[in-house]
Design a protein around this motif. Structure first.
Motif, PDB file in Angstrom:
ATOM      1  N   CYS A 130       0.839  -1.196   0.000  1.00 39.49           N
ATOM      2  CA  CYS A 130       0.000   0.000   0.000  1.00 39.49           C
ATOM      3  C   CYS A 130       0.880   1.255   0.000  1.00 39.49           C
ATOM      4  O   CYS A 130       0.613   2.220  -0.725  1.00 39.49           O
ATOM      5  CB  CYS A 130      -0.923  -0.014   1.219  1.00 39.49           C
ATOM      6  SG  CYS A 130      -2.248   1.215   1.155  1.00 39.49           S
ATOM      7  N   CYS A 131       1.943   1.237   0.791  1.00 37.96           N
ATOM      8  CA  CYS A 131       2.895   2.356   0.811  1.00 37.96           C
ATOM      9  C   CYS A 131       3.565   2.525  -0.550  1.00 37.96           C
ATOM     10  O   CYS A 131       3.743   3.655  -1.036  1.00 37.96           O
ATOM     11  CB  CYS A 131       3.960   2.132   1.884  1.00 37.96           C
ATOM     12  SG  CYS A 131       3.368   2.248   3.592  1.00 37.96           S
ATOM     13  N   SER A 133       2.359   1.698  -3.449  1.00 42.40           N
ATOM     14  CA  SER A 133       1.399   2.245  -4.406  1.00 42.40           C
ATOM     15  C   SER A 133       1.256   3.760  -4.237  1.00 42.40           C
ATOM     16  O   SER A 133       1.148   4.493  -5.226  1.00 42.40           O
ATOM     17  CB  SER A 133       0.042   1.554  -4.240  1.00 42.40           C
ATOM     18  OG  SER A 133      -0.566   1.902  -3.000  1.00 42.40           O
ATOM     19  N   MET A 134       1.277   4.246  -2.998  1.00 38.79           N
ATOM     20  CA  MET A 134       1.202   5.682  -2.762  1.00 38.79           C
ATOM     21  C   MET A 134       2.462   6.382  -3.277  1.00 38.79           C
ATOM     22  O   MET A 134       2.396   7.494  -3.833  1.00 38.79           O
ATOM     23  CB  MET A 134       1.008   5.964  -1.276  1.00 38.79           C
ATOM     24  CG  MET A 134      -0.303   5.450  -0.706  1.00 38.79           C
ATOM     25  SD  MET A 134      -1.747   6.076  -1.600  1.00 38.79           S
ATOM     26  CE  MET A 134      -1.560   7.845  -1.362  1.00 38.79           C
ATOM     27  N   TYR A 137       2.128   6.627  -6.921  1.00 40.13           N
ATOM     28  CA  TYR A 137       1.075   7.600  -7.247  1.00 40.13           C
ATOM     29  C   TYR A 137       1.654   9.017  -7.278  1.00 40.13           C
ATOM     30  O   TYR A 137       1.402   9.791  -8.212  1.00 40.13           O
ATOM     31  CB  TYR A 137      -0.047   7.501  -6.211  1.00 40.13           C
ATOM     32  CG  TYR A 137      -1.146   8.524  -6.389  1.00 40.13           C
ATOM     33  CD1 TYR A 137      -2.178   8.306  -7.306  1.00 40.13           C
ATOM     34  CD2 TYR A 137      -1.159   9.708  -5.655  1.00 40.13           C
ATOM     35  CE1 TYR A 137      -3.194   9.236  -7.472  1.00 40.13           C
ATOM     36  CE2 TYR A 137      -2.167  10.645  -5.817  1.00 40.13           C
ATOM     37  CZ  TYR A 137      -3.175  10.398  -6.722  1.00 40.13           C
ATOM     38  OH  TYR A 137      -4.171  11.341  -6.888  1.00 40.13           O
ATOM     39  N   VAL A 222      -5.691   3.445  -6.408  1.00 39.18           N
ATOM     40  CA  VAL A 222      -4.478   4.200  -6.723  1.00 39.18           C
ATOM     41  C   VAL A 222      -3.889   3.758  -8.060  1.00 39.18           C
ATOM     42  O   VAL A 222      -3.514   4.592  -8.897  1.00 39.18           O
ATOM     43  CB  VAL A 222      -3.434   4.044  -5.597  1.00 39.18           C
ATOM     44  CG1 VAL A 222      -2.061   4.525  -6.057  1.00 39.18           C
ATOM     45  CG2 VAL A 222      -3.868   4.820  -4.363  1.00 39.18           C
TER      46      VAL A 222
END
Length: 394
Positions: A130-131, A133-134, A137, A222
């Motif tokens: 998740c980190c 992907s951010m 992004y 994302v």
């Protein structure tokens, strides 16, 4: 990952103290049972060794080569590889022993530690993704703000929050026995040779949401945004009439500053898009491996004995999840040019392929001498002018 009560229904439904699971060495075990045990053992050993070797290779590559250390994203990848490595040495062997022997042989305290580690590392893996992907992004959507937003301090904070959150959802409720019922606690006291992980409905919903469903939803959203932005940027570049193509040395010499800047920007965008694609594949592999498990875990926890759950199904979804721990290094080696080059050198494959490994963009990358991202563009331009090659692997 999490264990549910149905994993051991075949044992619990029989006479107390009697283990009906096939045990190696039982003379009544059919030949086919021996063959199945051998196949399962071989598959589990290969997964464990693959995860250990692959993730050590990832961490070593980032530590050894400056080019990999200079990328902020690789901080998350190293932490993710560390989590996968711990799965392979602190979770998989215990799970394999249960699969082979049909019983728990390490005591009640280690049972709680094993279950806590299982939840901890699976949660840490997806939160790291998740980190990542951010990070991608920001790199794609806001490229000019990336350096100011993704500082080393913020990356360290994100990694720390990821591990702390994983500990809070695993060790605290499991070691405090908040995750289960009083009947299950009594059952475990009466059956020391069984390592049960029977969760109550509240913990099943909360833990699966934090560990998988919410982060997975964020990542899908994302990456959809990243994909749409990447397509938009590609169309914008095509409409501008400027394309990266092979140029002769004389043509490169005649480029104006504006044209050179456009070429460098194009290369940067292609590099970021390739990185986003690679990480998207990593995320897709994770979802493929863990979606069956978390779906099974939530459904069986909520409906209990009303849902049929063959032993072969529970074993399959568990080890499909574990298999993800050795998939990521394979993805890096195949899709990421920098990791591919570093792996070649660490494995001494350059001796078979030549003294130096040149990537497809004309930059010769030697062991221990990776340039940072900005400097590599300059080196690439100089090398291209000398050999007339500007082809990019990205």
């Amino acid at each position: 990952m999490y264990m549910a009560e149905d994993n051991y229904n075949s044992v619990l439904n029989n006479t107390p103290g009697q283990n009906v699971t096939s045990v190696i060495g039982n003379e009544t075990t059919p030949t086919t049972e021996y063959i199945l045990i051998a196949i399962k053992s071989t598959a589990m050993i290969l997964i464990m060794l693959g995860a250990i070797f692959g993730n050590i290779l990832v961490v070593t590559a980032v530590i050894k080569f400056e080019r990999l250390r200079s990328a902020i994203t690789n901080y998350f990848i190293v932490s993710l590889a560390f989590a996968d490595f711990l799965v392979s040495i602190m979770v998989m062997p215990f799970s394999a022993s249960i699969e082979i022997s049909g019983k728990w042989m390490f005591g009640r305290t280690m049972c709680d530690v094993f279950n806590s580690n299982d939840v901890l590392f699976s949660t840490a893996s997806i939160l790291h993704l998740c980190c990542i992907s951010m990070d991608r992004y920001i790199a794609i959507i806001h490229p000019f703000k990336y350096q100011s937003k993704m500082t080393h301090f913020r990356v360290y904070v994100m990694i720390a929050v990821t591990w702390i959150s994983s500990i809070l959802i695993s060790y605290i409720p499991i070691q405090s026995h908040w995750y289960t019922t009083s009947d299950t606690l009594q059952e475990m006291a009466d059956r020391p040779d069984e390592c049960l992980f029977v969760v109550n409905r509240a913990y099943a919903v909360v833990s699966s949401s934090i560990s998988f469903w919410i982060p997975c939803t964020i990542m899908v959203f994302v990456y959809l945004k990243i994909y749409m932005e990447a397509r938009r940027q590609e169309k914008q570049i095509k409409q501008s009439g400027f394309h990266v193509k092979e140029l002769s040395p004389s043509e490169q010499t005649n480029l104006t500053d504006d044209q050179t800047e456009k070429r460098n920007e194009r290369k940067r965008m292609r590099r970021e898009h390739k990185a986003a694609k690679t990480l998207g594949i990593i995320m897709g592999a994770f979802v493929f491996c863990f979606l069956p498990f978390f779906s099974w875990y939530l459904v069986t926890s909520l409906c209990g004995d009303a849902c049929p759950n063959p032993q072969v199904l529970s074993s399959a979804v568990f080890w499909l999840g574990y298999f993800n721990s050795c998939l990521n290094p394979i993805i890096y080696a195949y899709f990421n040019r920098d990791f591919r080059s570093a792996f070649r050198k660490l494995l001494n494959l350059t001796k078979l392929l030549g003294n130096s490994y040149s990537d497809h963009s004309g930059v010769v990358l030697t062991a221990g001498n990776f340039e940072n991202r900005d400097h590599s563009v300059q080196v690439q331009s100089k090398n291209s002018c000398r050999n007339g090659n500007t082809k990019s692997d990205l």
